[in-house]
Motif scaffolding. Structure first.
Motif, PDB file in Angstrom:
ATOM      1  N   THR A  80      41.586  36.395  54.652  1.00 49.64           N
ATOM      2  CA  THR A  80      40.672  35.583  53.756  1.00 49.64           C
ATOM      3  C   THR A  80      39.298  36.276  53.733  1.00 49.64           C
ATOM      4  N   GLU A  81      38.687  36.232  52.622  1.00 44.55           N
ATOM      5  CA  GLU A  81      37.335  36.550  52.468  1.00 44.55           C
ATOM      6  C   GLU A  81      36.574  35.680  51.601  1.00 44.55           C
ATOM      7  N   ASN A  82      35.262  35.505  51.959  1.00 45.32           N
ATOM      8  CA  ASN A  82      34.488  34.602  51.475  1.00 45.32           C
ATOM      9  C   ASN A  82      35.146  33.027  51.442  1.00 45.32           C
ATOM     10  N   GLY A  83      35.891  32.850  52.495  1.00 49.59           N
ATOM     11  CA  GLY A  83      36.418  31.479  52.625  1.00 49.59           C
ATOM     12  C   GLY A  83      37.800  31.396  51.783  1.00 49.59           C
ATOM     13  N   GLU A  84      37.885  32.435  51.040  1.00 50.89           N
ATOM     14  CA  GLU A  84      39.338  32.267  50.279  1.00 50.89           C
ATOM     15  C   GLU A  84      40.615  33.196  50.785  1.00 50.89           C
ATOM     16  N   SER A  85      41.399  32.341  51.340  1.00 49.59           N
ATOM     17  CA  SER A  85      42.623  33.176  51.960  1.00 49.59           C
ATOM     18  C   SER A  85      43.265  33.757  50.415  1.00 49.59           C
ATOM     19  N   GLY A  86      44.580  34.377  50.970  1.00 47.78           N
ATOM     20  CA  GLY A  86      45.392  35.094  49.919  1.00 47.78           C
ATOM     21  C   GLY A  86      45.009  36.203  49.438  1.00 47.78           C
ATOM     22  N   GLN A  87      43.693  36.908  49.937  1.00 50.40           N
ATOM     23  CA  GLN A  87      43.325  38.170  49.090  1.00 50.40           C
ATOM     24  C   GLN A  87      44.264  39.419  49.837  1.00 50.40           C
ATOM     25  N   PHE A  88      44.366  40.347  48.751  1.00 49.77           N
ATOM     26  CA  PHE A  88      45.261  41.665  48.988  1.00 49.77           C
ATOM     27  C   PHE A  88      44.564  42.743  47.983  1.00 49.77           C
ATOM     28  N   GLY A  89      44.884  43.983  48.733  1.00 45.08           N
ATOM     29  CA  GLY A  89      44.489  44.893  47.880  1.00 45.08           C
ATOM     30  C   GLY A  89      45.330  46.341  48.279  1.00 45.08           C
ATOM     31  N   PHE A  90      45.514  47.044  47.313  1.00 44.60           N
ATOM     32  CA  PHE A  90      46.166  48.542  47.587  1.00 44.60           C
ATOM     33  C   PHE A  90      45.485  49.462  47.153  1.00 44.60           C
ATOM     34  N   LEU A 125      41.833  65.052  42.130  1.00 42.61           N
ATOM     35  CA  LEU A 125      42.062  63.550  42.468  1.00 42.61           C
ATOM     36  C   LEU A 125      43.303  63.744  43.175  1.00 42.61           C
ATOM     37  N   ASP A 126      43.256  62.974  44.189  1.00 41.31           N
ATOM     38  CA  ASP A 126      44.450  62.832  45.106  1.00 41.31           C
ATOM     39  C   ASP A 126      45.164  61.662  44.974  1.00 41.31           C
ATOM     40  N   ALA A 127      44.634  60.614  44.919  1.00 45.79           N
ATOM     41  CA  ALA A 127      45.229  58.983  44.489  1.00 45.79           C
ATOM     42  C   ALA A 127      44.325  58.480  43.498  1.00 45.79           C
ATOM     43  N   THR A 128      45.107  57.555  42.792  1.00 46.00           N
ATOM     44  CA  THR A 128      43.894  56.753  41.741  1.00 46.00           C
ATOM     45  C   THR A 128      43.785  55.469  42.309  1.00 46.00           C
ATOM     46  N   ALA A 129      43.311  54.725  41.228  1.00 50.07           N
ATOM     47  CA  ALA A 129      42.920  53.616  41.394  1.00 50.07           C
ATOM     48  C   ALA A 129      43.392  52.505  42.301  1.00 50.07           C
ATOM     49  N   ALA A 130      42.767  51.510  42.474  1.00 51.54           N
ATOM     50  CA  ALA A 130      43.339  50.641  43.589  1.00 51.54           C
ATOM     51  C   ALA A 130      43.599  49.178  42.684  1.00 51.54           C
ATOM     52  N   VAL A 131      44.409  48.404  43.290  1.00 50.90           N
ATOM     53  CA  VAL A 131      44.756  47.101  42.641  1.00 50.90           C
ATOM     54  C   VAL A 131      44.664  46.090  43.758  1.00 50.90           C
ATOM     55  N   SER A 132      43.828  45.182  43.305  1.00 47.37           N
ATOM     56  CA  SER A 132      43.470  44.064  44.362  1.00 47.37           C
ATOM     57  C   SER A 132      43.595  42.747  43.782  1.00 47.37           C
ATOM     58  N   GLY A 133      43.778  41.503  44.293  1.00 48.31           N
ATOM     59  CA  GLY A 133      43.902  40.323  43.825  1.00 48.31           C
ATOM     60  C   GLY A 133      44.207  39.322  44.939  1.00 48.31           C
ATOM     61  N   ARG A 134      44.662  38.242  44.385  1.00 49.87           N
ATOM     62  CA  ARG A 134      44.793  37.135  45.274  1.00 49.87           C
ATOM     63  C   ARG A 134      46.199  36.365  45.245  1.00 49.87           C
ATOM     64  N   ALA A 183      48.325  46.006  36.236  1.00 48.45           N
ATOM     65  CA  ALA A 183      47.923  47.259  35.591  1.00 48.45           C
ATOM     66  C   ALA A 183      47.065  48.153  36.940  1.00 48.45           C
ATOM     67  N   VAL A 184      47.201  49.366  36.847  1.00 49.19           N
ATOM     68  CA  VAL A 184      46.581  50.213  37.604  1.00 49.19           C
ATOM     69  C   VAL A 184      45.503  51.005  37.064  1.00 49.19           C
ATOM     70  N   PRO A 185      44.088  50.906  37.173  1.00 51.42           N
ATOM     71  CA  PRO A 185      43.509  49.876  38.312  1.00 51.42           C
ATOM     72  C   PRO A 185      43.580  48.703  37.744  1.00 51.42           C
ATOM     73  N   SER A 186      43.321  47.723  38.538  1.00 48.23           N
ATOM     74  CA  SER A 186      42.872  46.420  38.210  1.00 48.23           C
ATOM     75  C   SER A 186      42.379  45.769  39.452  1.00 48.23           C
ATOM     76  N   SER A 187      41.659  44.564  39.279  1.00 48.42           N
ATOM     77  CA  SER A 187      41.151  43.655  40.146  1.00 48.42           C
ATOM     78  C   SER A 187      41.047  42.275  39.706  1.00 48.42           C
ATOM     79  N   ASP A 188      40.710  41.399  40.715  1.00 46.83           N
ATOM     80  CA  ASP A 188      40.898  39.963  40.385  1.00 46.83           C
ATOM     81  C   ASP A 188      42.002  39.445  39.897  1.00 46.83           C
ATOM     82  N   ASN A 189      43.267  39.919  40.368  1.00 51.49           N
ATOM     83  CA  ASN A 189      44.575  39.561  39.666  1.00 51.49           C
ATOM     84  C   ASN A 189      44.915  38.173  40.636  1.00 51.49           C
ATOM     85  N   THR A 190      45.695  37.610  39.783  1.00 49.20           N
ATOM     86  CA  THR A 190      46.256  36.220  40.503  1.00 49.20           C
ATOM     87  C   THR A 190      48.031  36.536  40.468  1.00 49.20           C
TER      88      THR A 190
END
Length: 753
Positions: free
Chosen positions: A554-564, A302-311, A622-629
């Motif tokens: 913007t993804e699927n019409g929703e702006s503000g999306q981000f991801g690491f 494992l070189d790098a672990t989980a992603a974090v994403s949200g809006r 938290a790492v990893p996590s998604s759908d954060n606001t």
């Protein structure tokens, strides 16, 4: 490029000259990015969707292609191909590739060593290949072609005689931290004790980790004893299994089809590495026959672990504009030390807080500081001091009756003017006028005021000197008293009379609600890093803190999306903050090197009168996590905006409110923007609220013309105009209005759609 088994291209990038192109199902598309020689770029194909045959392209964390289509439809890629072609130019050059990896929620760089997909059409038995062990039963180890899991071949282990417990193992001699494989069984016998199993063993045959596919339909692992994972399996269904191993703590995680089903489970036997990959099939309880298939065995680190994403959204839930900078700060727990009473998680949380919270002790902020009375700072001063008041205390708002300076303030409301005055405690006449009898000493008309803007650690980031250019006339005893009417952006300030040793800290805005951003390059007025910025910089230099930067899209019409996608494995929580000027044409053009300092530079421009989108405080994710606001707010000022620039930011109301009559003030402004009308309305509301006669008259007109309901903004301005005009004669005549009086701040709404 990525290619399928049939050698069909799926997606790739091309560098033509200095231009970066992405190639998808429509051909080559210029990404708009120019590459520089001898520069390192991190290139990622993210969000690969095998169901829709689409992908996104990221370079250095910035998305350059969204939802691009595959060149050819596929359900997986089998090869990564790198090439360099200089045939057209005839020139020579070198392209260097490194850290090539792939993964899902985890990025894995696989070693060249132990991998096996059986696509060479052979399965070597014995002689350092696969070693079957029937233990007196009858079994068969071979290649399965017609029933393979993927590609043309899979390894097949069969139990044939109705009472078989058969094994096949291969040598690995490895301490890699990730082992994955595909598994399928042709049938479930229904017997609870029958099972298909995969183990990692030591050279002595001791079992280290394992997964069991029991024929009752239960998936088990090992955590001190055989343990139900809470998941089930079905015959003739392929499952991808991954062991993620920590040889230091002798624990492991198990993933089933990318979903974690075991966390930090104990080894079955102590080991620092494994030597054998073992596949087993046991049908002894049922007496049936069964075939177990394995394929795509891979071992990696494992070189790098989980992603974090949200809006990132504003207070109304709308996504912030594309291009808004998003930063993540994570504490690397493997590089920090703790006290005896702390866990690593607690120390990491403490460091994240230290990077952004204000320190009252370092700043010198005391919300309970006594200014007046026998124990007060003013009465016990032996040098000139500065007092801060609201304009109404000086009777500087229209229709307030008389001054009362007996209650100086430590905290001013955000967005409101404050009145600063210099007092000399060594001058205390026998007879004080109606203004001076509120505080100890007399007003000094000839001394300037120093205002020092402080960061969260008490470092001075701006110093402003103001003169007392406003004058208040008292009628008995007749006298003139000078003051400074100023406007300050939210924050902490140390105020003092020039040349005096007496100072103290005041705030604009509630201290608990002030924006607290992580600033690693904030400079003091001496052009040096502030103490807080130096602290964060040192943490990053010592690799105790990592900073990641990206921008929203913007993804699927929703702006503000981000991801690491590349959060280091020893970071369990990241503090995420976002910021941007609201005007698109002023957005930060170098996100990879962005900082809060960029906002200050935009705010300092004479051409910028807009607002800023900022997170009030970084949010822990938290790492990893998604759908954060992550929520951001719109501010008139940037963090640590220069007070002088803030004072002059918008001059359009200056002339409007410095005139002595309101009768014909607002006609030319009624056709301006709703925001400007709202600010005019709010200023007039403030005037109304200073006088009970105005309040009563306004309510009377409201009841008469609108039956007490709330009219629109323009009509509210008209009613307030009428109310104030009718009572114009109530304005006190002892006020001189000066240009030092600040208008309300005007700002355009951010473009967040």
């Amino acid at each position: 490029m990525a290619r399928s088994t049939s050698q069909s291209n799926l997606f790739d990038i091309d560098v033509r000259g200095r231009d970066l192109y992405v190639r998808d199902g429509t051909g080559f598309t210029d990404t708009g990015m120019d590459l520089k020689a001898d520069e390192k770029y991190i290139i990622e194909f993210r969000n690969i969707d095998w169901s829709t045959d689409t992908f996104d392209l990221y370079v250095d964390g910035n998305r350059l292609a969204n939802g691009a289509s595959f060149q050819n439809s596929a359900s997986a890629f089998d090869k990564i191909q790198m090439q360099m072609d200089t045939r057209t130019s005839g020139e020579t050059g070198t392209a260097t590739f490194d850290d090539v990896g792939y993964g899902g929620s985890e990025t894995v760089t696989y070693e060249e060593g132990p991998t096996e997909d059986f696509e060479d059409g052979t399965i070597q038995v014995n002689e350092s290949g696969w070693n079957p062990d029937w233990s007196g039963d009858t079994g068969n180890l071979s290649l399965s072609d017609s029933n393979s899991i993927s590609g043309s071949h899979s390894a097949s282990l069969s139990s044939n005689d109705g009472s078989s417990n058969v094994y096949a193992s291969t040598d690995y001699q490895s301490n890699v931290t990730s082992v994955s494989f595909d598994f399928r069984a042709t049938n479930q016998t229904g017997a609870e004790l029958d099972e298909g199993q995969v183990q990692l063993q030591t050279n002595a045959g001791e079992e280290v980790v394992q997964v069991e596919f029991e024929d009752s339909g239960i998936v088990k692992g090992f955590d001190g004893t055989a343990t139900d994972t809470g998941h089930t399996w079905s015959e003739q269904t392929t499952y991808n299994v991954e062991f993620v191993i920590d040889w230091t703590s002798e624990t492991h995680d198990i993933y089933l089809n990318g979903e974690q089903i075991a966390n930090d489970w104990a080894f079955k036997s102590s080991a620092s590495g494994f030597s054998r990959f073992v596949v087993a099939s046991d049908t002894a309880s049922s007496g049936n026959s069964r075939e177990v298939l394995v394929d795509n065995i891979e071992a990696g680190t494992l070189d790098a672990t989980a992603a974090v994403s949200g809006r990132v959204v504003t207070t109304d839930g709308t996504g912030v504009p594309d291009g808004t900078v998003v930063e993540a700060y994570g504490v690397r727990e493997s590089n920090i030390n703790t006290s005896d009473a702390q866990t690593l998680e607690e120390r990491a949380a403490e460091i994240r807080d230290e990077m952004q919270s204000f320190d009252p002790e370092q700043i010198g902020w005391n919300p309970d500081l006594a200014l007046t009375g026998g124990d007060g700072k003013f009465q016990n001063s032996d040098a000139k001091y500065v007092a801060m008041h609201e304009p109404g205390d000086w009777a500087l708002e229209r229709y307030t009756d008389s001054p009362d300076l007996s209650n100086p303030i430590l905290t001013a409301d955000e967005g409101e003017d404050v009145i600063l005055s210099v007092w000399d405690p060594n001058e205390n006449p026998l007879v004080q006028d109606g203004l001076e009898n509120g505080l100890y000493g007399t007003v000094d008309d000839n001394t300037d005021i120093q205002i020092k803007q402080l960061d969260y650690s008490g470092s001075v980031v701006n110093t402003r000197t103001v003169s007392t250019s406003g004058t208040y006339n008292t009628q008995w005893p007749a006298d003139d008293h000078d003051y400074a009417r100023v406007s300050l952006p939210p924050g902490f300030y140390r105020v003092s009379a020039e040349g005096s040793s007496v100072s103290y800290v005041v705030t604009v805005g509630d201290p608990e609600e002030l924006t607290q951003s992580i600033t690693n390059d904030l400079q003091s007025d001496a052009n040096e890093l502030t103490d807080r910025a130096q602290y964060i910089t040192d943490l990053m230099s010592d690799e105790k803190v990592v900073e990641l930067t990206t921008t929203t899209y913007t993804e699927n019409g929703e702006s503000g999306q981000f991801g690491f996608s590349e959060v280091p494995s020893d970071v369990n929580v990241v503090a995420v903050q976002a910021y941007s000027p609201s005007a698109k044409e002023y957005q930060i053009d170098d996100p990879a090197n962005a900082s809060i300092q960029d906002l200050r530079e935009v705010a300092a421009l004479d051409t910028y009168n807009g607002s800023f989108v900022v997170t009030p405080r970084a949010r822990d994710l938290a790492v990893p996590s998604s759908d954060n606001t992550v929520k951001a707010v719109e501010l008139d000022s940037s963090p640590f905006m220069n007070p002088s620039r803030f004072e002059n930011k918008s001059a359009f109301l200056e002339e409007l409110f410095s005139n002595s009559s309101f009768a014909d003030q607002f006609d030319e402004y009624l056709d301006t923007s709703e925001e400007e009308r709202t600010q005019i309305r709010d200023r007039l509301e403030n005037i109304k609220d200073q006088n009970t006669r105005l309040q009563d008259r306004y309510q009377e007109l409201l009841e008469r013309q609108y039956n007490g309901t709330e009219p629109d903004t323009q009509e509210q301005i008209r009613l307030l105009r009428q109310t104030i005009s009718e009572l114009e004669g109530a304005c006190p005549k002892n006020i001189h209005y000066h240009a030092a009086r600040r208008p309300l701040q005007l700002k355009p709404l951010p473009n967040i759609n």
